[in-house]
Design an enzyme around this catalytic site. Sequence first.
Site, PDB file in Angstrom:
ATOM      1  N   ASP A 167       0.877  -1.334  -0.099  1.00 57.24           N
ATOM      2  CA  ASP A 167       0.036   0.034   0.018  1.00 57.24           C
ATOM      3  C   ASP A 167       0.988   1.182  -0.102  1.00 57.24           C
ATOM      4  O   ASP A 167       1.582   1.377   0.903  1.00 57.24           O
ATOM      5  CB  ASP A 167      -0.810   0.077   1.121  1.00 57.24           C
ATOM      6  CG  ASP A 167      -2.000   0.945   1.041  1.00 57.24           C
ATOM      7  OD1 ASP A 167      -1.954   2.149   0.865  1.00 57.24           O
ATOM      8  OD2 ASP A 167      -3.259   0.416   1.432  1.00 57.24           O
ATOM      9  N   HIS A 187      -7.941  -1.709  -9.680  1.00 57.78           N
ATOM     10  CA  HIS A 187      -8.050  -0.670  -8.722  1.00 57.78           C
ATOM     11  C   HIS A 187      -6.724   0.185  -9.438  1.00 57.78           C
ATOM     12  O   HIS A 187      -7.030   1.613  -9.605  1.00 57.78           O
ATOM     13  CB  HIS A 187      -7.570  -1.294  -7.464  1.00 57.78           C
ATOM     14  CG  HIS A 187      -7.212  -0.159  -6.476  1.00 57.78           C
ATOM     15  ND1 HIS A 187      -8.325   0.733  -6.135  1.00 57.78           N
ATOM     16  CD2 HIS A 187      -5.940   0.413  -5.617  1.00 57.78           C
ATOM     17  CE1 HIS A 187      -7.708   1.592  -5.328  1.00 57.78           C
ATOM     18  NE2 HIS A 187      -6.482   1.223  -5.238  1.00 57.78           N
TER      19      HIS A 187
END
Lengths: 398, 398
Positions: free
Chosen positions: B217, B308
């Site tokens: 992330d 995404h």
Amino acid sequence: MPDSPSARLSLSRRRLLTGSAAVLGAAGIGAAAATAATRSEATAPTVPFFGPHQAGITTPPQAHAHYIALDLRPGAGADEAVALLKLWTTDGARLTAGTSALADTEPELAQAPARLTMTVGFGPTFFDRVGQSGRRPPSVRQLPHFQIDRLEERWTGGDLLLRVASDDPVTAAHAVRVLLKNVRTLATIRWTQRGFRNAVGTHAPGQTMRNLMGNLDGTVNPTPGADVDGVVWADGSGQQWFAGGTTMVVRRIAMLLDTWDELDPDARDLTMGRRQDSGAPLTGTLEHDVPDFTRTRDGIPIIPANSHIARAHARTPAERFLRQAYNYDDPPPAGTTTNAGLIFVTYQRDIDTQFLPVQRRLAQADALNTWTRPIGSAVFAIPPGVHDGQFLGQGLFE
Amino acid sequence: MPDSPSARLSLSRRRLLTGSAAVLGAAGIGAAAATAATRSEATAPTVPFFGPHQAGITTPPQAHAHYIALDLRPGAGADEAVALLKLWTTDGARLTAGTSALADTEPELAQAPARLTMTVGFGPTFFDRVGQSGRRPPSVRQLPHFQIDRLEERWTGGDLLLRVASDDPVTAAHAVRVLLKNVRTLATIRWTQRGFRNAVGTHAPGQTMRNLMGNLDGTVNPTPGADVDGVVWADGSGQQWFAGGTTMVVRRIAMLLDTWDELDPDARDLTMGRRQDSGAPLTGTLEHDVPDFTRTRDGIPIIPANSHIARAHARTPAERFLRQAYNYDDPPPAGTTTNAGLIFVTYQRDIDTQFLPVQRRLAQADALNTWTRPIGSAVFAIPPGVHDGQFLGQGLFE
């Protein structure tokens, strides 16, 4: 004591080389552990899972710990309990070695165990649920009511206890999730308490931690090795299956920090019987100086008779136990600034003879009680450690 | 960039030697900082508090962060806001240097800052409350409603934002308590979010963190130095007082891990457009390989158009911002196993031109939306850094 990491690595490698890894079954725990141990030498310390005692008790406390109580689902009995314990044993052995659990959907989160341990306990009700009421260690039963108690149901009791701890909060969160989701058809969560201590590297190793009242917490703990072993591990004289196990008390103690803040330093020190800055008893100069409860000034005891340490100190050699305290600091309810306290955990061979005399004295009179409030309480039998090929708590079912 | 610790130490020593420490006022911040910096060389890294920008934004993220929104009390205005900001400035400067706050009742808990930082922001409503509506940076206003939003009032909005972060959870908890209790007559807590990343020492420095879905992330973040500075710091062309400041978006994004677990690894990778294990785009082999959204196999894009990263990646050089994500993992409601997700925080010069185009694309179509749920949202103006003798946000009131 469990094997050292290097001893464990050699053992695993030997098993692998001699082909005896096959006895480990499809899980391949030995091979997994060997891989993990090799990696861990570079990046991620491991605590051995197998041994005569469960890990996570005399292990130096990790920075993050989750204490989770579960209840077996309605109708579940010995078969379901054994299934759950087998799952936890398999996954606990893998995760603590830095290997993903079976069917782990986020195996990457298992790669840095950071001293991950898993510890499992049985509440008093567990023995009834699995048809083994007669094999409950006698002191593992609900504590008596103390007049200081303001217990809330949501922090109290439980059939099973799962403690997961690691120096890395992500590793701990992943392990908890894996261990809980794999047993959700067998048990439900009763309560979850999450605590923290100082992060590795921010304080000197072995330094006593401070709690959120500012006090050193755990000064009088038994020393590692024979001393703590004698205090903690049951010898099986009561229940033979329990040899190598211990008992655990979990008290959730809210700290009333807003009123504690109103005390001046001298009043705090008189409340504790120790100086907040050094942790020394009021009759000494260093943290580990032995308090002298007989010394007076102008005829008045220097350490007040109702101070915390005057009430808490062991008055006989039997009254000793291992403290494993963690801070909690949860989001405060609306209109307040703080929701903090201590997850106060103790381990002892026997609750009745070691813990209860001290707890009774504190409940009767302890100056500190004005600023603390017990809101949760639970007791568990911690079964002995597990050897490869066994499951946790197996002795109870044999 | 703020001064280095050693530069700061020299500066403080020089001030002390030349007697100009007197200008620092009764708090003696300079002297305190010098003491702390000396100690910190041995035990506790510090991040400079003073400088052109607030710390805690381009600072490499610490392991633990508290994000706290507050509302000024009814009737409070500019005077009360300035009083609060002065308190926070004084205490923030001391605590981040490893010195206890003024009237700190637990000074021992301040001694190991472990890269403690304090960052303060102003919500859209703050500008109205202090009579400075005309000086609000234009993009600092409530975000538009997105169809994916399931916002809960308890995680949304706020007059003020306080971010406190440290590598040590005890230090962070103490600093939060000190900073909040000292202003409780001026402001009330609206929400508190506590997040964590990997502990120092458990992963390689600079390694991208993994969130609790198992994904790396923050891979596409701007690189330290001129790149991130250009993305983050406002130049004052809109509001002159805001030069050196930035804007902050805080989104609380619940992860639906139980259904995410049902996806097989290929389905997960197609959802993200990246491989979970390496973080590499599906058209590459390494985490930082540039995704090729034009490559096809049998006429079908290798990275799905609704994945995404296909939706999230910057389509123009303007669409870039700094991500500062933290995991949250709170006790689950009864009957469930997990209450986890991401405190997704971004910083950018301007929300409208940098953040919103990306956010709109994600809200319109992002395969990941099936497993995520935005439940909180707030925006803040982060005023520029402070120099010794000033208070945070002073420019807004001049």
